[in-house]
Design a protein around this motif. Structure first.
Motif, short mmCIF file in Angstrom:
data_model
loop_
_atom_site.label_atom_id
_atom_site.label_comp_id
_atom_site.label_asym_id
_atom_site.label_seq_id
_atom_site.Cartn_x
_atom_site.Cartn_y
_atom_site.Cartn_z
N GLN A 16 -22.55 -16.53 56.30
CA GLN A 16 -23.02 -16.70 57.67
C GLN A 16 -22.18 -15.90 58.64
O GLN A 16 -20.95 -15.98 58.62
CB GLN A 16 -22.98 -18.19 58.05
N GLN A 17 -22.86 -15.11 59.46
CA GLN A 17 -22.21 -14.32 60.49
C GLN A 17 -21.08 -13.48 59.92
O GLN A 17 -19.98 -13.41 60.49
CB GLN A 17 -21.70 -15.24 61.61
N GLY A 18 -21.34 -12.85 58.78
CA GLY A 18 -20.37 -11.94 58.19
C GLY A 18 -19.12 -12.60 57.64
O GLY A 18 -18.07 -11.96 57.54
N THR A 19 -19.21 -13.88 57.25
CA THR A 19 -18.05 -14.57 56.68
C THR A 19 -18.43 -15.23 55.36
O THR A 19 -19.58 -15.63 55.15
CB THR A 19 -17.52 -15.65 57.63
N GLY A 77 -10.32 -9.37 37.56
CA GLY A 77 -9.54 -10.35 38.28
C GLY A 77 -10.41 -11.45 38.87
O GLY A 77 -11.62 -11.48 38.69
N ALA A 78 -9.78 -12.35 39.58
CA ALA A 78 -10.48 -13.50 40.15
C ALA A 78 -11.06 -13.16 41.51
O ALA A 78 -10.51 -12.36 42.27
CB ALA A 78 -9.55 -14.68 40.26
N ALA A 79 -12.19 -13.82 41.82
CA ALA A 79 -12.78 -13.71 43.15
C ALA A 79 -12.35 -14.88 44.03
O ALA A 79 -12.41 -14.78 45.26
CB ALA A 79 -14.30 -13.67 43.06
N GLY A 80 -11.94 -15.96 43.39
CA GLY A 80 -11.51 -17.12 44.15
C GLY A 80 -11.15 -18.26 43.22
O GLY A 80 -11.24 -18.15 41.99
N TRP A 81 -10.74 -19.38 43.83
CA TRP A 81 -10.30 -20.54 43.05
C TRP A 81 -10.86 -21.81 43.69
O TRP A 81 -10.80 -21.98 44.90
CB TRP A 81 -8.77 -20.61 43.01
N ILE A 82 -11.42 -22.67 42.85
CA ILE A 82 -11.99 -23.94 43.30
C ILE A 82 -11.02 -25.07 42.95
O ILE A 82 -10.62 -25.20 41.79
CB ILE A 82 -13.35 -24.20 42.63
N ASN A 83 -10.64 -25.87 43.93
CA ASN A 83 -9.76 -27.02 43.66
C ASN A 83 -10.32 -28.32 44.22
O ASN A 83 -9.65 -29.35 44.21
CB ASN A 83 -8.36 -26.78 44.21
N PRO A 100 -8.81 -12.17 49.21
CA PRO A 100 -9.18 -11.28 50.33
C PRO A 100 -10.27 -10.28 49.95
O PRO A 100 -11.18 -10.01 50.75
CB PRO A 100 -7.86 -10.59 50.65
N ARG A 101 -10.18 -9.73 48.74
CA ARG A 101 -11.19 -8.74 48.32
C ARG A 101 -12.57 -9.36 48.22
O ARG A 101 -13.57 -8.79 48.69
CB ARG A 101 -10.79 -8.14 46.96
N ALA A 102 -12.66 -10.54 47.61
CA ALA A 102 -13.96 -11.20 47.47
C ALA A 102 -14.50 -11.65 48.82
O ALA A 102 -15.69 -11.53 49.09
CB ALA A 102 -13.83 -12.40 46.53
N ARG A 103 -13.62 -12.16 49.67
CA ARG A 103 -14.05 -12.61 51.00
C ARG A 103 -14.69 -11.46 51.78
O ARG A 103 -15.73 -11.62 52.41
CB ARG A 103 -12.84 -13.17 51.76
N GLN A 104 -14.07 -10.28 51.71
CA GLN A 104 -14.61 -9.12 52.42
C GLN A 104 -15.91 -8.65 51.79
O GLN A 104 -16.87 -8.30 52.49
CB GLN A 104 -13.59 -7.98 52.41
N ALA A 105 -15.97 -8.66 50.44
CA ALA A 105 -17.19 -8.21 49.75
C ALA A 105 -18.37 -9.12 50.07
O ALA A 105 -19.50 -8.67 50.25
CB ALA A 105 -16.94 -8.17 48.24
N ILE A 106 -18.11 -10.43 50.13
CA ILE A 106 -19.18 -11.37 50.46
C ILE A 106 -19.62 -11.18 51.91
O ILE A 106 -20.82 -11.19 52.23
CB ILE A 106 -18.71 -12.82 50.23
N ALA A 107 -18.66 -11.00 52.79
CA ALA A 107 -18.98 -10.77 54.20
C ALA A 107 -19.81 -9.50 54.37
O ALA A 107 -20.67 -9.41 55.26
CB ALA A 107 -17.70 -10.67 55.02
N ASP A 108 -19.58 -8.51 53.49
CA ASP A 108 -20.32 -7.25 53.54
C ASP A 108 -21.61 -7.29 52.74
O ASP A 108 -22.25 -6.26 52.53
CB ASP A 108 -19.44 -6.11 53.02
#
Length: 210
Positions: A16-19, A77-83, A100-108
């Motif tokens: 949503q909204q680039g995030t 590598g990992a895109a993120g971690w669920i806890n 950070p890499r996955a967050r930016q890729a999803i935003a894009d």
């Protein structure tokens, strides 16, 4: 199952909204099935699935790219971690700490769907969530995610007779039963060691096409 099932269901990744979203739905409620014919799978007891899923690997569930966690050579590598997991009316939701890499890729909008890898019993009941993959090829017609395996990726069982296939099924059921018992171990160290052994055995079975 001898190894986590993945590629059976896909969920929309709503950026949503680039995030990148903090909370994502990783399993739908009720019974679901992939367009490739696998399933049906049923989420009967969400709280039990949540408890077992977070009881392993320090209570952390990995998010990867295209299920690369199960590839022979892991380079992405990992895109993120669920806890944190939460049961809601429409299924199980997860709170993700994105890299950070996955967050930016999803935003894009480089990744659009999510795909859970699950453990089930012989009846198709979901037992636990092993990981979640970012994917771009959905396999389920609802707003949910999972990568679709090609027909060529399936093992060729043409050389096996009915007795061989029955034996394979019993082996898979035995491994699933052992994993279920291991989840109740009181010693965390023993549990971790045994789970590592079970995972290795499952990977061997996978490489053999069983």
């Amino acid at each position: 199952m001898s190894t986590p099932i993945y590629g059976h269901v896909t969920l929309e990744l709503h950026a949503q909204q680039g995030t990148a979203p903090e909370w994502i739905r990783i399993l739908p409620a009720g019974t679901f099935k992939g367009t490739d014919g696998r399933g049906p799978f049923t989420l009967n007891d969400a709280q039990s699935v949540i408890k077992l899923s977070l009881s392993r690997d320090g209570g952390i569930i990995p998010v990867d790219y295209n299920h690369s966690l199960y590839a022979a050579k892991q380079t992405d590598g990992a895109a993120g971690w669920i806890n944190q997991l939460e049961s809601r009316d429409d299924g199980i939701w997860a709170r993700v700490d994105w890299t950070p890499r996955a967050r930016q890729a999803i935003a894009d909008n480089e990744w659009r769907f999510l795909s859970p890898a699950i453990q089930t019993n012989a009846a198709g009941d979901v037992l636990s969530i092993d990981s979640v993959g970012l994917v771009n090829k959905p396999n389920f017609n609802l707003p949910i995610l999972n990568a679709q395996e090609t027909e060529a990726a399936q093992p060729d069982l043409g050389c096996l007779d009915a007795a061989d296939i029955a034996l394979m099924t019993r082996i898979q059921d035995d491994i699933a039963a052992v994993r279920g018992r291991l989840s109740s171990c009181s010693s965390p160290q023993l549990h971790a060691a045994q789970m590592e052994k079970a995972t290795l055995e499952a990977e061997i079975m996978k490489n053999l096409g069983l």
